[in-house]
Design a protein around this motif. Structure first.
Motif, PDB file in Angstrom:
ATOM      1  N   SER A  71       0.284  -1.533   0.078  1.00 13.18           N
ATOM      2  CA  SER A  71      -0.010   0.370  -0.210  1.00 13.18           C
ATOM      3  C   SER A  71       0.596   1.226   0.563  1.00 13.18           C
ATOM      4  CB  SER A  71      -0.358  -0.070   1.457  1.00 13.18           C
ATOM      5  OG  SER A  71      -2.069  -1.554   0.854  1.00 13.18           O
ATOM      6  N   ASP A  72       1.998   1.128   0.879  1.00 11.52           N
ATOM      7  CA  ASP A  72       2.923   2.347   0.650  1.00 11.52           C
ATOM      8  C   ASP A  72       3.322   2.684  -0.289  1.00 11.52           C
ATOM      9  OD1 ASP A  72       2.259   2.479   3.600  1.00 11.52           O
ATOM     10  OD2 ASP A  72       4.483   1.908   3.975  1.00 11.52           O
ATOM     11  N   PHE A  73       3.697   1.845  -1.291  1.00  8.79           N
ATOM     12  CA  PHE A  73       4.140   1.846  -2.509  1.00  8.79           C
ATOM     13  C   PHE A  73       3.376   2.346  -3.773  1.00  8.79           C
ATOM     14  CE2 PHE A  73       5.505   0.505  -7.100  1.00  8.79           C
ATOM     15  CZ  PHE A  73       6.277   1.060  -7.356  1.00  8.79           C
ATOM     16  N   LYS A  75       1.077   4.487  -3.072  1.00 11.18           N
ATOM     17  CA  LYS A  75       0.649   6.378  -2.429  1.00 11.18           C
ATOM     18  C   LYS A  75       2.125   6.407  -2.827  1.00 11.18           C
ATOM     19  CE  LYS A  75      -1.478   5.115   2.122  1.00 11.18           C
ATOM     20  NZ  LYS A  75      -1.428   5.330   3.379  1.00 11.18           N
ATOM     21  N   LYS A  76       3.470   6.079  -3.117  1.00  9.47           N
ATOM     22  CA  LYS A  76       4.656   6.524  -3.537  1.00  9.47           C
ATOM     23  C   LYS A  76       3.971   6.564  -4.777  1.00  9.47           C
ATOM     24  CE  LYS A  76       9.557   5.539  -3.912  1.00  9.47           C
ATOM     25  NZ  LYS A  76      10.469   4.899  -3.749  1.00  9.47           N
ATOM     26  N   ILE A  77       3.342   6.194  -5.704  1.00 14.34           N
ATOM     27  CA  ILE A  77       3.559   5.511  -7.417  1.00 14.34           C
ATOM     28  C   ILE A  77       1.834   7.039  -7.794  1.00 14.34           C
ATOM     29  CG2 ILE A  77       4.860   4.084  -8.042  1.00 14.34           C
ATOM     30  CD1 ILE A  77       2.278   2.257  -8.937  1.00 14.34           C
ATOM     31  N   ASP A  78       1.009   7.159  -7.100  1.00 14.88           N
ATOM     32  CA  ASP A  78       0.356   7.963  -6.588  1.00 14.88           C
ATOM     33  C   ASP A  78      -0.786   6.730  -7.581  1.00 14.88           C
ATOM     34  OD1 ASP A  78      -1.881  10.012  -6.144  1.00 14.88           O
ATOM     35  OD2 ASP A  78      -1.166  11.128  -7.506  1.00 14.88           O
ATOM     36  N   HIS A 187       2.900  -4.410 -11.662  1.00 17.61           N
ATOM     37  CA  HIS A 187       3.200  -4.548 -10.429  1.00 17.61           C
ATOM     38  C   HIS A 187       1.578  -5.100 -10.033  1.00 17.61           C
ATOM     39  CE1 HIS A 187       5.972  -1.275 -10.401  1.00 17.61           C
ATOM     40  NE2 HIS A 187       5.209  -0.096 -10.633  1.00 17.61           N
TER      41      HIS A 187
END
Length: 236
Positions: A71-73, A75-78, A187
């Motif tokens: 989930s953090d990734f 957010k990082k790639i929007d 992904h």
């Protein structure tokens, strides 16, 4: 025989959540009319939309197995993520991809979910062949449309399909990769199919960006022909 009438609306670029709720509103309205035996001159709606980056997964999909990043990734790639009420597994929607959402009262057509899925595939196969001389193919036991140029014998998926049907009313639909950035499929395990390549019209034709507006017109014509419908614009 008189053609069936569908209200058509091009939503342009719109968030997945907002579009999903709008679909559900139209879907519920059709069901309520059916439940209350209210006649309707139209057979449903047909929506076009282009979503910002988002992964969606069907109600029976396997997020833990088929979403390959945290989930953090995301957010990082929007990129947003939604568990939905459609069939099928995980897929990606984003800029350069044409999404079609037919919200149909199947009482006006036929009450056969498998036939409906095959006709959605046929719309894409017809569109690809008629306009680009590309032979779209089905895969046994799979839903969607693939392309295989015979060079290496490996097919590439160009259109994903996932629907919901209740009381013989449909929602959700198809996602055609036109100018889609295919890196976003890295992904996930697209549609839960391992070792499955994904492609786009732009990649297969080896061209610069293809006019999405022209593609929309062509897909509309193919849908009209395959489903024998007439479009009228959604009233204001």
């Amino acid at each position: 025989m008189k053609k069936k009438i569908l209200f058509f609306e091009d939503l342009g670029k719109k968030e997945f959540q907002e579009t999903w709720m709008y679909q559900k509103k139209l879907f519920d309205e059709i069901i309520q009319k059916k439940v209350n035996n209210i006649s309707d001159k139209k057979a449903g709606y047909f929506l076009f939309v282009e979503h910002p980056h988002v992964y969606t997964i069907g109600k029976n999909g396997h997020k833990n197995q088929h979403l390959l990043v945290s989930s953090d990734f995301l957010k990082k790639i929007d990129v947003s993520f939604y568990q939905t009420d459609r069939g099928g597994d995980i897929t990606y929607h984003g800029p350069g991809q044409l999404i079609g959402y037919p919200i149909l009262n199947m009482d006006y057509f036929f009450t056969d979910i498998h036939k409906y899925l095959r006709l959605l595939e046929e719309v894409m196969i017809h569109f690809l062949c008629k306009n680009y001389a590309i032979k779209g193919e089905r895969k046994k036991g799979r839903t969607g449309v693939w392309f295989n140029n015979g060079k290496n014998g490996k097919s590439r998926k160009i259109c994903a399909i996932g629907i919901r049907m209740s009381r013989w009313v449909t929602m959700h639909g198809f996602a055609l990769n036109v100018n889609t950035d295919l890196q976003y499929f890295n992904h996930i395990i697209p549609c839960g199919i391992y070792n499955q390549e994904v492609t786009s019209l732009k990649k297969e034709l080896k061209k610069d960006d293809i006019s999405l507006q022209k593609v929309k017109c062509m897909v509309k014509k193919s849908f009209q022909e395959i489903f024998d419908v007439e479009f009228i614009n959604m009233p204001d």
